[in-house]
Design an enzyme around this catalytic site. Structure first.
Site, PDB file in Angstrom:
ATOM      1  N   TRP A 195      -5.803 -24.943 -42.517  1.00 12.79           N
ATOM      2  CA  TRP A 195      -6.320 -25.499 -41.269  1.00 12.79           C
ATOM      3  C   TRP A 195      -6.560 -24.452 -40.204  1.00 12.79           C
ATOM      4  CZ3 TRP A 195      -3.241 -28.181 -36.949  1.00 12.79           C
ATOM      5  CH2 TRP A 195      -1.965 -27.641 -36.796  1.00 12.79           C
ATOM      6  N   ASP A 196      -5.912 -23.297 -40.278  1.00 14.09           N
ATOM      7  CA  ASP A 196      -6.245 -22.203 -39.365  1.00 14.09           C
ATOM      8  C   ASP A 196      -7.740 -21.894 -39.428  1.00 14.09           C
ATOM      9  OD1 ASP A 196      -3.423 -20.254 -38.793  1.00 14.09           O
ATOM     10  OD2 ASP A 196      -3.384 -21.910 -40.220  1.00 14.09           O
ATOM     11  N   ASN A 231      -2.743 -24.722 -49.218  1.00 10.21           N
ATOM     12  CA  ASN A 231      -2.076 -24.194 -48.031  1.00 10.21           C
ATOM     13  C   ASN A 231      -2.608 -22.785 -47.750  1.00 10.21           C
ATOM     14  OD1 ASN A 231       1.450 -23.932 -47.075  1.00 10.21           O
ATOM     15  ND2 ASN A 231      -0.333 -23.165 -46.082  1.00 10.21           N
ATOM     16  N   ARG A 249       0.679 -27.286 -52.562  1.00 12.20           N
ATOM     17  CA  ARG A 249       0.539 -28.091 -51.349  1.00 12.20           C
ATOM     18  C   ARG A 249      -0.801 -27.826 -50.675  1.00 12.20           C
ATOM     19  NH1 ARG A 249       5.088 -24.604 -49.819  1.00 12.20           N
ATOM     20  NH2 ARG A 249       4.474 -23.031 -48.298  1.00 12.20           N
ATOM     21  N   GLN A 285      -3.103 -28.811 -46.798  1.00 15.20           N
ATOM     22  CA  GLN A 285      -2.899 -28.695 -45.357  1.00 15.20           C
ATOM     23  C   GLN A 285      -3.721 -29.771 -44.662  1.00 15.20           C
ATOM     24  OE1 GLN A 285      -2.732 -24.634 -43.485  1.00 15.20           O
ATOM     25  NE2 GLN A 285      -0.630 -25.399 -43.600  1.00 15.20           N
ATOM     26  N   GLY A 329       1.504 -28.185 -41.716  1.00 17.30           N
ATOM     27  CA  GLY A 329       1.140 -27.140 -40.766  1.00 17.30           C
ATOM     28  C   GLY A 329       2.106 -27.039 -39.610  1.00 17.30           C
ATOM     29  N   ASP A 346       5.218 -26.239 -39.295  1.00 20.18           N
ATOM     30  CA  ASP A 346       6.406 -25.684 -39.930  1.00 20.18           C
ATOM     31  C   ASP A 346       7.047 -24.643 -38.999  1.00 20.18           C
ATOM     32  OD1 ASP A 346       3.994 -24.325 -40.339  1.00 20.18           O
ATOM     33  OD2 ASP A 346       4.745 -23.280 -42.105  1.00 20.18           O
ATOM     34  N   GLU A 361       0.054 -15.639 -31.439  1.00 17.81           N
ATOM     35  CA  GLU A 361      -0.054 -16.839 -32.262  1.00 17.81           C
ATOM     36  C   GLU A 361       0.391 -18.085 -31.504  1.00 17.81           C
ATOM     37  OE1 GLU A 361       2.107 -18.222 -36.449  1.00 17.81           O
ATOM     38  OE2 GLU A 361       3.157 -16.961 -35.000  1.00 17.81           O
TER      39      GLU A 361
END
Length: 581
Positions: free
Chosen positions: A184-185, A221, A230, A232, A324, A326, A511
């Site tokens: 997703w970034d 991911n 996994r 996202q 996401g 996390d 970030e």
């Protein structure tokens, strides 16, 4: 050297700390006899340092030619130019042996035998053949074809023999220690690239996502082998539509074929990933759920030593990483037993996007489009029934174990506004409660009240931390329903903080931020805050900092909605409080 007078720390950088300790507070540059340009403040002096460093590297140490426009850009132009510059520096490739091996070297986890494991979908025979030719006579490289459907044995192998997966197109990495393609970034990074005119970069990102769905069975991911179990948050369809609009505007003859590929890929995930076990739930909504079990191999074992060594905790931990978020206290220790607001809002948008995409591909009377419209309408009704809390005026996750709504207040409540799922009345109720999350530097990920009622362990997806993508989603969601003054307040506070810190800290873009303190210093248990400054002014150009992908992207995205008077105030560094914001 001029800058050595100010660089008290002798680290090749000009920051606000240097100016506090230096006797010299400004530098005068003689432009002509009797004409001088005075530069002061960390922001201007660090910019001068970068320009002079560049001239010295070009072989002009004594007679540098510095255009006046380069010495005195507007504050916003300087930031926007920097952000636009970073996109090319954040591009990576995973389509040849050399780049794939380099990516493995950059990763935090390697195979125990020291070999380079490169994973390629068994259905892409041409890629397998090409990489094997490139790896010929290099015994340390292992090309591993893997199937689309992978059982537990495959998941274990891909964790034990940690490596990286082939992707056909260049992609954008977040920055810092993250040198792989994230699920997703990449959506927010691609939007940032589009804003800088790099539509082809965004198109390549979307093409890689469709490739992953076709060959991996999902958007992974990341393209690290141990992350393929996994997925996202699903952002393919909004990205596809934005890229398609740009391609169509440019008259690209392949625009419609691109849209068709993206629609088919997104349809596959809706039908075969989110609507099937283990991600579908008994109430008809979807959840996050990693297909692998046990502790994540890339996570420091010290973290797990402080938590229950149980299958339930590991399932919770893996589900959070798929989400996401996390990590967060939002789900307690049952992330895999919640139907999240954010996920189901994004799936609603995916269904609405698919309806729109198929009407464009097949015509206004498309049966597929009508089916996806019905699916979206049904999901909205279920979300209203289970996730909307009329009394509290916010959206909440549904706890499948207790059969009740959760109580944890988080910015997930803005996702239904961003996707257009909320009614006007629901959006107004959410807007009324923005102050629960609003801090001097923007929106905190959760409310202080919810955070205070959770365990003491500090997680990064909780108050007081703010994240760029959540600012974008909240601001754009509020604007969608006409709450522009509120959106301006959030955007201005975030941008003022980011610009101030970048000006004081040699261009630093991080970030995540501590929005309660409007600071780049974040204390959380997972890992240190990622992102870079402009680097040492005598360093090689390639090593200059790239900031952090989605934080970079949020600058043009949030600026685009501000009126000229607020942009002018940002230019001058006017504090939000002075504007009543």
């Amino acid at each position: 050297m001029l800058l050595r007078q100010v660089d008290v720390g002798r680290d090749g950088k000009i920051t606000v700390d240097d100016l506090r300790r230096s006797r010299v507070k400004s530098i005068n540059l003689e432009l002509a006899p009797g004409l001088e340009l005075r530069l002061s403040g960390a922001e201007r002096l660090s910019g001068l340092a970068a320009l002079l460093g560049r001239e010295i590297r070009r072989g002009n140490p004594d007679h540098a030619l510095l255009p006046l426009a380069a010495l005195a850009p507007t504050r916003l132009d300087r930031m926007l130019n920097y952000v636009a510059y970073t996109w090319r520096g954040l591009v990576r490739r995973a389509d040849n042996v050399d780049d794939l091996c380099h990516a493995i070297d950059e990763g935090i986890l390697r195979a125990s035998d020291g070999r380079y494991y490169i994973y390629v979908p068994e259905g892409d025979e041409s890629a397998i053949a090409r990489l094997r030719r490139q790896a010929k006579r290099r015994s340390e490289i292992v090309i591993v074809p893997f199937p689309r459907k992978r059982g537990r044995a495959w998941q274990q192998q891909m964790s034990k023999d940690a490596g990286i997966c082939y992707l056909p197109k260049p992609y954008l990495v977040p920055g810092g220690m993250f040198t792989e393609m994230y699920g997703w970034d990449c959506y927010f990074q691609a939007r940032g690239a589009i804003s800088a005119g790099y539509v082809d970069m965004a198109r390549d990102v979307a093409e890689n996502l469709t490739y992953q769905i076709r060959h991996f069975g999902k958007i992974a991911n990341t393209n690290r082998s141990y992350h393929l179990s996994r997925t996202q948050p699903p952002f393919l369809t909004p990205l596809a539509r934005e890229v398609f609009e740009e391609l169509e505007r440019q008259g690209d003859p392949e625009a419609l074929n691109f849209l068709r590929r993206c629609a088919r890929a997104a349809e596959t995930t809706s039908e075969h990933l989110w609507s099937r076990a283990p991600r579908i739930t008994s109430i008809g909504l979807s959840r996050y759920h990693d297909e692998a079990g046990g502790p994540c191999p890339e996570v420091n074992p010290d973290f797990y030593a402080c938590h229950p060594q149980t299958p339930s905790f590991w399932a919770n931990d893996r589900a959070q990483r798929e989400s996401g978020w996390d990590l967060t206290h939002r789900f307690g220790e049952l992330a895999h037993e919640h139907a999240p607001v954010c996920l189901n809002a994004l799936l609603y948008r995916q269904e609405r996007d698919l309806a729109s995409m198929y009407r464009r591909i097949e015509g206004a009377k498309s049966a597929r489009a009508a089916r996806w419209d019905r699916r979206a309408k049904a999901r909205r009704e279920i979300v209203d029934r289970y996730l909307w809390d009329e009394q509290r005026g916010l959206y909440f996750d549904w706890n499948l174990t207790t059969g009740r709504r959760a109580h944890y207040e988080s910015l997930a409540t803005f996702f239904p506004l961003w996707v257009g799922m909320a009614s006007g009345q629901q959006a107004a109720r959410v807007a009324e409660l923005v102050d629960r999350f609003l801090e001097p530097g923007g929106l905190a990920t959760s409310s202080p009240a919810s955070r205070q009622g959770a365990p003491r362990e500090r997680f990064q997806w909780d108050w007081p931390v703010g994240w760029a993508p959540l600012q974008v989603i909240a601001v754009e969601g509020l604007r969608r329903y006409g709450f522009h003054a509120l959106a301006d307040k959030i955007a201005y506070r975030w941008l003022h903080m980011v610009l101030r810190i970048a000006g004081e800290r040699n261009g630093t873009i991080k970030e995540k931020y501590n929005v309660a303190l409007a600071s780049h210093l974040v204390d959380a248990s997972e890992y240190h805050n990622q992102g870079n400054d402009l680097g040492v002014y005598l360093a090689e150009e390639e090593s200059r900092g790239m900031g952090f992908g989605w934080s970079n992207a949020a600058v043009p995205l949030l600026l685009s909605g501000l009126e000229d008077n607020l942009r002018a105030a940002l230019e001058k560094g006017v504090r939000p409080a002075a504007l009543g914001l």
